[in-house]
Enzyme design. Structure first.
Site, short mmCIF file in Angstrom:
data_model
loop_
_atom_site.label_atom_id
_atom_site.label_comp_id
_atom_site.label_asym_id
_atom_site.label_seq_id
_atom_site.Cartn_x
_atom_site.Cartn_y
_atom_site.Cartn_z
N THR A 27 0.80 -1.23 0.02
CA THR A 27 -0.03 -0.06 -0.10
C THR A 27 0.95 1.29 0.02
O THR A 27 0.42 2.32 -0.21
CB THR A 27 -0.96 0.19 1.23
OG1 THR A 27 -0.07 -0.13 2.47
CG2 THR A 27 -2.01 -0.97 1.27
N ASP A 158 9.60 1.57 5.01
CA ASP A 158 10.63 0.93 5.79
C ASP A 158 11.50 2.01 6.51
O ASP A 158 12.01 1.66 7.66
CB ASP A 158 11.58 0.20 4.76
CG ASP A 158 10.87 -1.04 4.15
OD1 ASP A 158 9.68 -1.34 4.65
OD2 ASP A 158 11.52 -1.49 3.13
#
Length: 347
Positions: A27, A158
């Site tokens: 997403t 991340d």
């Protein structure tokens, strides 16, 4: 380690964690919602100021050097060189870095070892040169380094999880505006990350294909991002050619699962959160088609042996799963999973 390699003490020591994504897969590059959490595995950077780049990587047993004007070379040093490149492009006068790198974050398991290296490097550079950078700046620079210097078209999840996350909490991140909220993980439960033993050989090509399919779905629908859609728009997706409709359906429903999952955690509804993890895996398996038979078997074994919820994590096509398990039953859980799936490796 630094003294052994360079014969002196480092000026600074910085670190950053790896991460696992609890909900919100595929997403982030659709301006969507994600719910990662940092892991108790760190990448450490011991560093001093220098001219150019000189880095020893303990995990590889290699010392590499590079001038700051040299282009990327397709090796691990690119990630550190990219951080310097991103800072210099922003106008920060950083002449270089001499460093030793040691990482506890398993590589190739989808736990963001590259983001941990980038964030730890930028934290070291911030301290070395007194740079006015906050956690959001660090995450943005780290993503720029990976996308524009290293050449990996990653989202920002991340780097945000590594830079702004906190152990024991999920980081509810809106990748459209980069707003965040810490969501406490349930006490008495453990986040288990399990490597399937299947290398993610197709992850890069499959990732790029899925990203392109989402862009094509947007073009068909006349929107700029799938984030513009809600569950009420699901009927619109039925008009899309296959597989675009299923790809878009995953993204729309996954965004809804992230919001519902954050609410469930905040209200102590652990079983509901587990149900959402399973629904996410099924969506990744059937609508987004990034699972593998091995990942499916591993998730089924984890659920059979007591996990409240389990799903693949990362890009898919191999790699790892994430499960939520009661701490009191964790040893029995591990034993049962290994009996059913002997090639599993608990990270």
């Amino acid at each position: 380690m630094y003294r052994d390699v360079f014969g002196s003490e480092p000026s600074v020591v910085a670190s950053a964690p790896g991460r696992v994504n609890l909900l919100g897969e595929h997403t982030d590059y659709n301006q969507g919602l994600v719910l990662p959490t940092p892991l108790p595995y760190q990448t450490f950077v011991e560093a001093s100021a220098a001219e150019g780049l000189e880095v020893y990587a303990e995990n590889f047993g290699e010392l590499k050097r590079r001038g700051l004007e040299e282009p990327r070379q397709g090796d691990w040093l690119d990630y550190l060189a990219g951080c310097l490149w991103a800072l210099r492009r922003r106008g920060y006068q950083v002449p270089g870095l001499r460093a030793c790198v040691r990482s506890q974050v398993p590589m190739g398991g989808g736990l963001s070892s590259s983001a941990a290296l980038e964030v730890a490097t930028l934290r070291a550079l911030r301290e070395l040169y007194g740079l006015p950078l906050d956690d959001l700046d660090i995450a943005r620079l780290a993503q720029e380094a990976e996308v524009e210097y290293v050449g990996v078209r990653c989202g920002i999840m991340d780097q945000m999880a590594s830079s702004a996350g906190r152990l024991g909490y999920g980081l509810l991140l809106d990748t459209r505006d980069l707003s965040t909220r810490l969501v406490p993980l349930p006490p008495g439960y453990r986040v288990a990350v399990v490597d399937s033993g299947v290398p993610r050989r197709l992850a890069e090509s499959g990732y790029n294909t899925r990203r392109r399919e989402c862009e094509e779905a947007c073009a068909w629908l006349g929107i700029s991002s799938l984030r513009e859609l809600s569950l009420a728009d699901l009927p619109r997706l039925e008009s899309l050619p296959e597989p675009l409709g299923r790809r878009a359906r995953h993204v729309v429903t996954e965004n809804a699962r992230v919001l519902e999952g954050a609410r469930a955690l905040e209200e102590g509804e652990v079983e509901r959160f587990g149900e959402l993890m399973v629904a996410s895996h099924n969506s990744l398996r059937y609508d987004y088609e990034v699972s593998t038979p091995e990942l499916d078997r591993l998730v089924e074994a984890e659920l059979r042996h007591g996990a409240v919820g389990a799903r693949l994590t990362g890009a898919g096509f191999g790699g790892a799963t994430v499960a939520l398990v009661e701490e009191a039953h964790y040893e029995a859980f591990c034993k049962g999973v290994l009996e059913d799936y002997p090639q599993a490796r608990f990270l």
